[in-house]
Design an enzyme around this catalytic site. Structure first.
Site, PDB file in Angstrom:
ATOM      1  N   HIS A 226      76.602  -3.203  52.980  1.00  0.00           N
ATOM      2  CA  HIS A 226      77.444  -4.310  52.505  1.00  0.00           C
ATOM      3  C   HIS A 226      77.500  -4.338  50.980  1.00  0.00           C
ATOM      4  O   HIS A 226      78.585  -4.412  50.387  1.00  0.00           O
ATOM      5  CB  HIS A 226      76.892  -5.630  53.045  1.00  0.00           C
ATOM      6  CG  HIS A 226      77.648  -6.835  52.570  1.00  0.00           C
ATOM      7  ND1 HIS A 226      78.571  -7.490  53.338  1.00  0.00           N
ATOM      8  CD2 HIS A 226      77.620  -7.498  51.376  1.00  0.00           C
ATOM      9  CE1 HIS A 226      79.078  -8.501  52.655  1.00  0.00           C
ATOM     10  NE2 HIS A 226      78.508  -8.533  51.457  1.00  0.00           N
ATOM     11  N   GLU A 227      76.339  -4.286  50.342  1.00  0.00           N
ATOM     12  CA  GLU A 227      76.306  -4.370  48.881  1.00  0.00           C
ATOM     13  C   GLU A 227      77.024  -3.184  48.231  1.00  0.00           C
ATOM     14  O   GLU A 227      77.700  -3.347  47.212  1.00  0.00           O
ATOM     15  CB  GLU A 227      74.867  -4.458  48.380  1.00  0.00           C
ATOM     16  CG  GLU A 227      74.144  -5.730  48.783  1.00  0.00           C
ATOM     17  CD  GLU A 227      74.821  -6.990  48.274  1.00  0.00           C
ATOM     18  OE1 GLU A 227      75.535  -6.934  47.247  1.00  0.00           O
ATOM     19  OE2 GLU A 227      74.652  -8.047  48.904  1.00  0.00           O
ATOM     20  N   HIS A 230      80.615  -3.795  47.819  1.00  0.00           N
ATOM     21  CA  HIS A 230      80.938  -4.505  46.580  1.00  0.00           C
ATOM     22  C   HIS A 230      80.869  -3.555  45.382  1.00  0.00           C
ATOM     23  O   HIS A 230      81.677  -3.651  44.451  1.00  0.00           O
ATOM     24  CB  HIS A 230      79.966  -5.666  46.367  1.00  0.00           C
ATOM     25  CG  HIS A 230      80.127  -6.784  47.335  1.00  0.00           C
ATOM     26  ND1 HIS A 230      81.345  -7.332  47.668  1.00  0.00           N
ATOM     27  CD2 HIS A 230      79.194  -7.480  48.058  1.00  0.00           C
ATOM     28  CE1 HIS A 230      81.174  -8.308  48.536  1.00  0.00           C
ATOM     29  NE2 HIS A 230      79.874  -8.420  48.800  1.00  0.00           N
ATOM     30  N   HIS A 236      85.146  -9.772  50.297  1.00  0.00           N
ATOM     31  CA  HIS A 236      84.827 -10.081  51.689  1.00  0.00           C
ATOM     32  C   HIS A 236      86.024  -9.947  52.608  1.00  0.00           C
ATOM     33  O   HIS A 236      87.174 -10.101  52.188  1.00  0.00           O
ATOM     34  CB  HIS A 236      84.251 -11.489  51.797  1.00  0.00           C
ATOM     35  CG  HIS A 236      82.869 -11.597  51.269  1.00  0.00           C
ATOM     36  ND1 HIS A 236      82.354 -12.747  50.706  1.00  0.00           N
ATOM     37  CD2 HIS A 236      81.878 -10.674  51.197  1.00  0.00           C
ATOM     38  CE1 HIS A 236      81.113 -12.529  50.325  1.00  0.00           C
ATOM     39  NE2 HIS A 236      80.810 -11.279  50.601  1.00  0.00           N
TER      40      HIS A 236
END
Length: 480
Positions: A226-227, A230, A236
């Site tokens: 997930h990170e 980014h 999101h």
């Protein structure tokens, strides 16, 4: 540069919440402000939210989360708000972002100008069940998840990396402090030209696991994927299966078998285009790195339970202080920190000893704190002793006795500096003293009766001066 965070929002309202209904409204508005559904509070006009705006914001949140759009803070909605999640806002606020959100995925608006990116781990957890080579391997495979569907390549290097990964605790140098077990999990910075662009930080105080079930820790591979989304520029997604959903969903299973959902593939293709001749890369696709992770679930490390955070809605604070223009509220061995605009740095309380290192290891409570105007050093009072800090580091030869100030008592109830005259005031019971910091001497004629201060309530716990010259008093559980 705004980072992305993984956070467990323990939602609490204002310090004077009295009715359960008001408490829940305060919790919901806190959450909706933090994640972009409502505009942040205006510190100048102190504008209230209308019922219509609040209803629309709740419906937007419910639609994004995939639950019933009731427009009210029902139990299902509050349950979603309590889940572990990333604290990058779901709605960034520009019309362009809102337009792109109709595609389910969302883009942060920045990309890397090169396709070969280097990474390294600068610090590892000091006490952790996962071995270093397992951590390295999980991070390597998390990067590979994104390189399989994009032109990007990620290479491990020993120094000078584009993406620096670290495990830290509390204030770790980037202005976005961690808050101990159970709160913020990690944060990552979007692409750009800033020195921290792409850097990713994990909270060392979390119980990091791999391929485990239940609530016995947090899966490092899942958070890293997930990170790193980014890191390459993704915001999101509201798609139900996306790894870029705001909420932490648990383990992803065997890291070598994980494939990105199609929504995330479309998102990265919008940023960098399609991968030329996509192929299945072997686990040893980076010649500079040899990954090695177990082919079976890794045993659970010793579980560290989350601390029993006090509820700031109902506690009686031990001390309050204005430090560097921000308000600090202390209870037991925890504290909250509020910025000038009235926003909390973290919804969870943080551990005092994680921030100010040098206070007693068995700290139970703080009596009072203040920042000296003469040198901006921070002074803590606990019982008959005091400590002086330069920023967050205690100075040598402390603690010392409070008798240094000319006080003949065994503790103080409150201390504050009055901007009107620059003098420091000490309170104990029904008496107070006035101290001259420049002369390092108590003024003559003291102590005097507290009743000389018109309107001060009995049972005073602490006082602080606020940025507008007002004084905030804590007594008997109320902040006035």
């Amino acid at each position: 540069m705004r980072p992305a965070f993984w956070i467990l929002p323990v939602l609490v309202g204002c310090a004077r919440c009295l009715e359960p209904a008001a408490q829940e409204i305060s919790k919901g508005v806190d959450w909706l402000n933090r994640y972009g559904y409502l505009p942040p509070p205006d510190p100048i006009s102190a504008q209230l939210q209308t019922l219509e705006a609040l209803t629309d914001a709740i419906k937007s949140m419910q639609r994004f989360a995939g639950i019933r759009e009731t427009g009210v803070l029902d139990e299902e909605t509050l349950g979603v708000m309590r889940r572990p999640r990333c604290s990058l806002p779901d709605i960034i606020g520009t019309s362009e972002i809102m337009r792109r959100r109709r595609k389910r995925y969302a883009l942060a608006g920045s990309v890397w100008k090169k396709h070969i990116l280097t990474w390294r781990v600068s610090t590892y957890p000091r006490q952790q069940g996962l071995e270093r080579n397992t951590i390295d391997s999980l991070l390597h495979i998390a990067f590979r998840v994104w390189s399989r569907v994009s032109p990007l390549k990620f290479q491990w290097v020993s120094e000078g990396a584009d993406i620096v990964i670290e495990f830290g605790r509390s204030h770790h140098g980037d202005g976005y402090p961690f808050d101990g077990p159970g709160g913020t999990l990690a944060h990552a910075f979007f692409p750009g030209d800033h020195p921290v662009s792409g850097d990713t930080h994990f909270d060392e105080d979390e119980t990091w696991t791999y391929w485990t079930q239940g609530d016995q820790g947090t899966d490092l591979f899942a958070v890293a994927v997930h990170e790193f989304g980014h890191v390459i520029g993704l915001a999101h997604s509201s798609a139900g299966q996306s790894i870029m959903r705001p909420y932490y969903e648990g383990s992803l299973g065997n890291a070598n078998d994980y494939q990105l959902p199609q929504d995330d593939v479309h998102g990265v293709e919008q940023l960098y285009g399609r991968k030329n001749q996509p192929t299945e890369e072997s686990p040893k696709d980076d010649p500079s790195f040899d990954p090695n992770i177990p082919e079976v679930p890794f045993p659970n490390p010793s579980y560290k339970p989350s601390p029993d955070f006090p509820d700031r809605c109902s506690v009686r604070f031990d001390a309050v202080a204005n430090i560097r223009g921000e308000a600090f509220f202390f209870k037991d061995h925890f504290f909250w920190r509020m910025q000038r605009a009235g926003n909390l740095v973290s919804l969870n309380a943080a551990l005092i000893n994680n921030f100010w290192q040098g206070l007693p290891a068995d700290l139970k409570k703080i009596d009072s704190v203040y920042e000296r105007l003469t040198d901006n050093k921070i002074v803590f009072f606990i019982g008959a002793q005091y400590w002086v800090f330069t920023n967050t580091a205690v100075e040598r030869d402390y603690p010392r006795r409070i008798s240094d100030f000319g006080l003949s008592v065994d503790s103080v109830d409150a201390v504050f500096v009055w901007a009107h005259n620059g003098k420091t005031y000490f309170f104990k019971g029904d008496r107070f003293w006035r101290y001259d910091e420049r002369r390092r001497k108590m003024d003559t004629g003291y102590p005097k009766k507290v009743s000389l201060w018109e309107g001060i309530p009995p049972g005073l716990d602490d006082i602080m001066g606020w940025n507008d010259g007002a004084r905030v008093l804590e007594n008997e559980g109320r902040t006035n």
